[in-house]
Design an enzyme around this catalytic site. Structure first.
Site, mmCIF file in Angstrom:
data_model
loop_
_atom_site.group_PDB
_atom_site.id
_atom_site.type_symbol
_atom_site.label_atom_id
_atom_site.label_comp_id
_atom_site.label_asym_id
_atom_site.label_seq_id
_atom_site.Cartn_x
_atom_site.Cartn_y
_atom_site.Cartn_z
ATOM 1 N N HIS A 56 -65.042 22.927 3.985
ATOM 2 C CA HIS A 56 -66.366 23.382 3.628
ATOM 3 C C HIS A 56 -66.348 25.072 3.702
ATOM 4 C CE1 HIS A 56 -70.452 22.258 2.996
ATOM 5 N NE2 HIS A 56 -70.772 23.500 3.687
ATOM 6 N N LYS B 292 -73.609 17.475 8.096
ATOM 7 C CA LYS B 292 -73.300 16.642 6.937
ATOM 8 C C LYS B 292 -71.808 16.305 7.177
ATOM 9 C CE LYS B 292 -74.078 20.445 4.149
ATOM 10 N NZ LYS B 292 -75.223 21.430 4.389
ATOM 11 N N LYS B 293 -70.882 17.151 7.512
ATOM 12 C CA LYS B 293 -69.483 16.768 7.863
ATOM 13 C C LYS B 293 -69.404 15.556 8.836
ATOM 14 C CE LYS B 293 -68.455 19.346 4.645
ATOM 15 N NZ LYS B 293 -67.949 19.215 3.426
HETATM 16 N N1 URA Z 1 -73.281 25.955 4.040
HETATM 17 C C1 URA Z 1 -74.208 25.000 4.572
HETATM 18 O O1 URA Z 1 -73.941 23.741 4.428
HETATM 19 N N2 URA Z 1 -75.052 25.308 5.367
HETATM 20 C C2 URA Z 1 -75.294 26.524 5.733
HETATM 21 O O2 URA Z 1 -76.131 27.062 6.534
HETATM 22 C C3 URA Z 1 -74.558 27.627 5.344
HETATM 23 C C4 URA Z 1 -73.411 27.160 4.325
#
Ligand code: URA
Length: 436
Positions: A82, A187-188
């Site tokens: 990410h 999310k991860k």
């Molecule tokens: N990417 C994301 O998913 N969240 C953030 O706050 C910054 C970059």
């Protein structure tokens, strides 16, 4: 819970307890909080920060606001990468299929553009038919069959982050270490990863402007993620110029296709993609050393295996079946594509990279309000890297615009971000540090 009391405590520099954070995030995802309350909470965190325990509590509360996936049936390690966001940063588009072709499963949950940075989802939506929100079952099947799927956050995955992210995007509350840490990791962790490599961008096109800030963010993410049981490393990479030689949506997908065809070797972007592929393969246990992992990734790219994976992924998610071969006929093209001429002779010595990202937004390629629709055709291509010598009038990029007037404005905006000087700038490495 009284939301304004929690906001007040953070506004006054207090430390929030895990139960308060959990309740606030629960209310945020249930729709019980107004946009104003959420924005005020984010701004209070922006000003006063959060300690490690608060950041962990925020991350876990956001993860648990929706489904948490697991992959018990997969016989491959589940890995991901990410980025904290940059300009011309289309790394994910190439990296996911390369790493999948090397034997990992990559269930990549990506985001839309945030602030001045581009978003992988917006880029993928340039592909006709590509469904960034498949059902959870479809997502699972595609990752199982093909090895990678790049999709968006459905309502089921970290919905709290989905709402908070959209509000941060338009309230100048993006560049905060705890908010970025919790946003990314919620999310991860919800995607059920076993390993993760983070791309922490640093420079004038990143949310982190200095090495010191980037290291603090890298350390925060690496510690919180490893603490949650996900083997995580971070590479800090330079964002003082667009990474690819383009910035926008369809133009970055086109660029990714050229890359997967093996025609971008030797570029800064190539160096970054291969470094991430190697790191991911080692973290996933698919190679014993970075050197061996690098060779494996190079084979996946050079043999066309990664291109083939990308084409299959696009088709499985609703895009054209012949995208890998005929992408040029499928990607939308702006009505106006014309050169941006160098205003003087000299050497391109600096980019105000954030401005380049803002120029894409001004062309319609990004949002100023969460509900805006964007024009995927717009942006800039053939951007020359720093250090290139140019003569007055030479094209230093091409603007892709909806009409003549916005091409004119886009050209002016683009030029305001470029410095042409006498001397070549010092050559700087694109990979600046590795934190494990
Ligand atoms: N990417 C994301 O998913 N969240 C953030 O706050 C910054 C970059």
């Amino acid at each position: 819970m009284i939301p304004q009391e929690i906001i007040l405590a953070k506004r006054n520099g207090g430390v929030l307890g895990a139960p308060e954070i959990r309740e606030f995030i629960q209310a945020l995802s249930d729709g019980r909080l107004s946009e104003g309350q959420i924005a005020a909470f984010a701004m209070a965190i922006w000003f006063n920060g959060m300690n490690r325990d608060e950041t962990v509590a925020l991350t876990l509360a956001m993860r648990d606001s929706g489904d948490v996936m697991a992959w018990p049936d997969l016989d491959r390690p589940v890995a991901d990468k990410h980025s904290t966001g940059g300009v011309g940063d289309n790394v994910s588009l190439m990296l996911a299929p390369i790493v999948a072709a090397c034997g990992a499963a990559v269930p990549m949950i990506s985001g839309r553009g945030l602030g001045h940075t581009g978003g992988t989802l917006d880029k993928l939506e340039s592909i006709p038919g590509y469904d960034i929100f498949p059902s959870a079952e479809r997502f699972r099947d595609i990752v199982g069959d093909i090895g990678c799927a790049i999709i968006g956050q459905t309502g089921e995955i970290a919905p709290a982050d989905k709402r908070l992210y959209a509000i941060r995007d338009v309230t100048a509350t993006v560049d905060s270490v705890p908010l970025i840490t919790a946003s990314i990791l919620s999310k991860k962790l919800a995607a059920g990863l076993q390993s993760l490599t983070m791309d922490i961008k640093v420079g004038n096109g990143a949310f982190m402007q200095t090495m010191e800030e980037a290291e603090v963010l890298a350390r925060s993410i690496v510690d919180v993620a490893n603490g949650a049981g996900v083997k995580t490393t971070a590479l800090i990479t330079d964002m003082n110029q667009p990474l690819a030689d383009c910035a926008g949506n369809a133009v970055e997908v086109a660029h990714a296709m050229v890359f997967l065809e093996g025609r971008k070797a030797g570029t800064r972007l190539h160096e970054v993609v291969m470094a991430f592929a190697a790191d991911m393969l080692v973290n996933a246990g698919l190679a014993p050393s970075l050197a061996e992992a690098h060779a494996k990734a190079a084979h996946a790219l050079d043999s066309g295996a990664a291109l083939e994976r990308f084409g299959r992924m696009v088709h499985a998610l609703g895009g054209p079946s012949d995208f890998a071969e005929n992408w040029k006929t499928h990607l939308p093209v702006a009505p106006i594509v014309r050169p941006v001429p160098a205003p003087e002779s000299g050497v391109i010595s600096a980019y105000a990279t954030r401005e380049t990202g803002l120029a894409v937004i001004a062309l319609g390629g990004g949002r100023t309000h969460p509900d805006d629709t964007i024009d995927h055709r717009t942006g800039f291509s053939a951007i020359l890297p720093k250090g290139t010598r140019v003569e007055r009038g030479d094209p230093i990029a091409f603007v892709h615009a909806t009409d003549e007037a916005s091409a004119e404005r886009g050209t002016w905006h683009y030029l305001s971000a470029v410095t042409i000087g006498e001397k070549a700038p010092a050559v700087s490495s694109v990979i600046l540090d590795r934190i494990s």
